[in-house]
Design a protein around this motif. Structure first.
Motif, PDB file in Angstrom:
ATOM      1  N   MET A 101      31.434  89.228  67.030  1.00 28.54           N
ATOM      2  CA  MET A 101      31.948  88.857  65.712  1.00 28.54           C
ATOM      3  C   MET A 101      32.917  87.685  65.817  1.00 28.54           C
ATOM      4  N   VAL A 105      31.688  84.578  63.731  1.00 26.16           N
ATOM      5  CA  VAL A 105      32.429  84.438  62.478  1.00 26.16           C
ATOM      6  C   VAL A 105      33.678  83.580  62.637  1.00 26.16           C
ATOM      7  N   TYR A 136      32.978  87.005  52.539  1.00 29.51           N
ATOM      8  CA  TYR A 136      32.344  88.195  51.989  1.00 29.51           C
ATOM      9  C   TYR A 136      31.202  87.836  51.034  1.00 29.51           C
ATOM     10  N   VAL A 139      28.256  86.333  53.690  1.00 29.01           N
ATOM     11  CA  VAL A 139      27.468  87.265  54.505  1.00 29.01           C
ATOM     12  C   VAL A 139      26.201  87.720  53.778  1.00 29.01           C
ATOM     13  N   LEU A 145      25.901  85.707  60.043  1.00 21.14           N
ATOM     14  CA  LEU A 145      27.214  86.213  59.656  1.00 21.14           C
ATOM     15  C   LEU A 145      27.144  87.685  59.282  1.00 21.14           C
ATOM     16  N   SER A 148      26.571  90.030  62.420  1.00 22.51           N
ATOM     17  CA  SER A 148      27.726  90.076  63.311  1.00 22.51           C
ATOM     18  C   SER A 148      28.909  90.781  62.654  1.00 22.51           C
ATOM     19  N   TRP A 149      29.258  90.367  61.453  1.00 24.67           N
ATOM     20  CA  TRP A 149      30.401  90.951  60.756  1.00 24.67           C
ATOM     21  C   TRP A 149      30.101  92.370  60.304  1.00 24.67           C
ATOM     22  N   CYS A 304      38.922  82.021  58.407  1.00 26.66           N
ATOM     23  CA  CYS A 304      37.560  82.533  58.592  1.00 26.66           C
ATOM     24  C   CYS A 304      37.040  83.422  57.465  1.00 26.66           C
ATOM     25  N   THR A 305      37.914  84.044  56.697  1.00 23.80           N
ATOM     26  CA  THR A 305      37.411  85.004  55.718  1.00 23.80           C
ATOM     27  C   THR A 305      37.791  84.701  54.272  1.00 23.80           C
TER      28      THR A 305
END
Length: 357
Positions: A101, A105, A136, A139, A145, A148-149, A304-305
């Motif tokens: 991850m 990511v 979010y 993905v 993505l 992995s996430w 990253c998120t």
């Protein structure tokens, strides 16, 4: 800390990314599996087994020999598993899931961390995937993505949910709302781990999650007890519930948005209604080297998120809950002895009751 010691610490940061990828690459190339199957192989035999030039195999293994992960016998120039031989397969897989991850990511996006911090947007996600939103949302569109996430998040949820539900009280027959509950795994675990006659659990998340969520309820045999409501938490929180659960969510946002969420939950509950929160927390003393949340999460959330957010200290969450009309009734931080040594997040639970609007 002396200037010399400070610069020596800088060196640890300098070699961090290359150390990470050297270790992970040895797994991805199949070198570790080859040594597990056939201990005592030369670089030439390993290279032939995994399809890599022996010189490259040798270069990659230098670090693992230095760290004691791999052993090396000078007399016949062969490699064998050293410390890695003693790690249980399930434990190793958990660590590799985290590392995958981080690679997929985080590592690429963090090249753009400075730009993300300046703009409050995920510059790396836009540059790499053409996505202008958050991870979010991305993905759902990008398989690498998502796999992995999502794989890591399911693993984390399965590991930490029993601890969470073992430390909160949900009244018998309560109506429970799982706020931002994604595709229903949290609601399923709520029903299974806190079951009582008449218990009803509802997942609240964006409308596009509904089909997957309801299918998960049917597949797990809880569709008669669990339901879905579509909506955006910033547009309002559904009313008519006794208990609201907030897991893996508050740390995604900066202070103002966290307060909006908590005020929305307060407005949705009657006096006496309960909220149970699970979040990773920073230690009260940031110099605590046993807690790695500070090492990981600021860059992860900003770069990253979300382009914002990150965990807080437990005392900060207590203060924010109080500001929003709640009385905190219980706090607990997961015992470090109960956390696998390779796992980064240190989670906390905050339970509170609505005492004023």
């Amino acid at each position: 800390m002396t200037p010399e010691a400070t610069l020596a610490r800088f060196r640890e940061y300098m070699v961090g990314p290359s150390r990470f990828m050297t270790l992970l690459s040895c797994f991805e190339l199949g070198i570790i599996d080859a040594l597990r199957d056939t201990p005592g192989m030369t670089a030439e035999k390993l290279g032939a087994a995994v399809g890599v030039k022996p010189d490259a195999v040798e270069q990659l293994l230098f670090l693992l020999v230095k760290e004691g992960f791999i052993g090396y016998r000078e007399q016949d120039a062969t490699y064998f598993l050293a410390a890695l031989a003693d790690v249980a397969k399930a434990d190793l897989q958990r660590a590799l899931t985290y590392m995958n991850m981080i690679k997929v990511v985080a590592l690429r996006q963090l090249f753009y961390l400075t730009d993300s911090a300046r703009t409050g947007t995920l510059t790396g996600l836009k540059e790499l995937y053409g996505s202008g939103g958050t991870l979010y949302a991305a993905v759902a569109e990008h398989r690498d993505l998502r796999e992995s996430w999502g794989t890591l998040m399911d693993t984390v949820t399965a590991r930490v949910d029993p601890w969470f539900f073992g430390n909160i009280d949900i009244p018998a027959g309560a109506k429970v709302l799982d706020l931002a509950g994604n595709t229903g795994l949290g609601a399923i675990n709520t029903y299974r781990l806190k079951n009582s006659p008449g218990l009803r659990v509802t997942t609240f998340d964006l409308p596009e999650k509904e089909d997957d969520c309801l299918e998960n309820f049917r597949a797990n045999g809880v569709h008669e007890h669990c339901s879905f409501i579509g909506g955006d938490v910033f547009d309002g929180v559904p009313q008519g519930f006794d208990v609201v659960l907030i897991k893996h969510f508050l740390d995604m946002f900066d202070r103002d948005d966290v307060l909006r969420i908590l005020n929305g939950v307060n407005s949705s509950l009657d006096i006496g209604g309960q909220v149970h929160i699970m979040v990773p927390v920073y230690p009260e003393d940031l110099r605590d080297r046993g807690n790695y949340n500070v090492d990981f999460f600021p860059a992860f959330f900003i770069g990253c998120t979300m382009g914002q957010g990150g965990p807080q200290k437990l005392s900060t969450y207590v203060r924010w809950l109080t500001e929003c009309g709640f009385t905190v009734t219980k706090t607990i931080i997961k015992d470090a002895a109960e956390i696998p040594p390779d796992v980064i997040p240190v989670q906390a639970i905050l339970s509170a009751a609505k005492t004023r609007a």
